[in-house]
Write a protein that holds these residues in place. Structure first.
Motif, mmCIF file in Angstrom:
data_model
loop_
_atom_site.group_PDB
_atom_site.id
_atom_site.type_symbol
_atom_site.label_atom_id
_atom_site.label_comp_id
_atom_site.label_asym_id
_atom_site.label_seq_id
_atom_site.Cartn_x
_atom_site.Cartn_y
_atom_site.Cartn_z
ATOM 1 N N LYS A 273 39.673 46.806 42.299
ATOM 2 C CA LYS A 273 40.930 46.534 41.610
ATOM 3 C C LYS A 273 41.535 45.240 42.136
ATOM 4 N N SER B 101 41.552 37.103 36.707
ATOM 5 C CA SER B 101 40.481 37.462 35.787
ATOM 6 C C SER B 101 39.362 38.092 36.604
ATOM 7 N N HIS B 102 39.145 39.379 36.339
ATOM 8 C CA HIS B 102 38.107 40.108 37.059
ATOM 9 C C HIS B 102 37.427 41.033 36.068
ATOM 10 N N SER B 103 36.128 40.949 35.979
ATOM 11 C CA SER B 103 35.400 41.844 35.072
ATOM 12 C C SER B 103 34.465 42.725 35.883
ATOM 13 N N SER B 104 34.152 43.878 35.336
ATOM 14 C CA SER B 104 33.249 44.790 36.029
ATOM 15 C C SER B 104 31.822 44.243 36.077
ATOM 16 N N ASP B 105 31.541 43.191 35.280
ATOM 17 C CA ASP B 105 30.223 42.554 35.330
ATOM 18 C C ASP B 105 30.006 41.813 36.650
ATOM 19 N N ASN B 106 31.108 41.325 37.235
ATOM 20 C CA ASN B 106 31.018 40.609 38.514
ATOM 21 C C ASN B 106 31.984 41.258 39.485
ATOM 22 N N ASN B 107 31.502 42.212 40.250
ATOM 23 C CA ASN B 107 32.380 42.910 41.177
ATOM 24 C C ASN B 107 32.355 42.289 42.576
ATOM 25 N N PHE C 236 36.601 37.117 41.768
ATOM 26 C CA PHE C 236 37.584 37.053 40.692
ATOM 27 C C PHE C 236 38.240 35.685 40.736
#
Length: 110
Positions: free
Chosen positions: A40, A51-57, A60
């Motif tokens: 999170k 900007s944070h996507s679950s594709d790149n954990n 961000f």
């Protein structure tokens, strides 16, 4: 075991932009350097976008638009900001989630 062994490792914990003109858009990213994963990301105020996507954990990015100098600081000609981003990470080697505060800093000038 010292306390740094249990600390999440980032490429940097503070993005210090130095002097920037009011109205400038500041952008950057924070990246994890260990086995942790980002769960999170939450800026502490609405003036910072993340900007944070679950594709790149593992990383961000952020954007912050440097505000105008407040009226009560106009004679001074600058003001300093420190914007906090709260990040929750999970490291499989640690048996708990870790909360980290990362910062964006700048001295906003006319």
């Amino acid at each position: 075991m010292n306390e740094n062994e249990n600390k999440t490792k980032w490429n940097k914990e503070v993005w210090d932009f130095g002097e920037v003109k009011q109205g400038s858009t500041l952008t950057g990213s924070f990246e994890l350097l260990d086995d942790s994963i980002i769960e999170k990301v939450r800026p502490a105020c609405g003036c910072t976008n993340v900007s944070h996507s679950s594709d790149n954990n593992k990383a961000f990015s952020f954007t912050y638009k440097a505000e105008k100098i407040p009226v009560h600081l106009m004679a001074q000609g600058y003001f300093e900001i420190s914007k906090r981003i709260e990040v929750t990470v999970n490291n499989p080697a640690m048996k708990y989630k870790q909360f980290t505060n990362l910062y964006i800093k700048a001295k906003i000038v006319r």
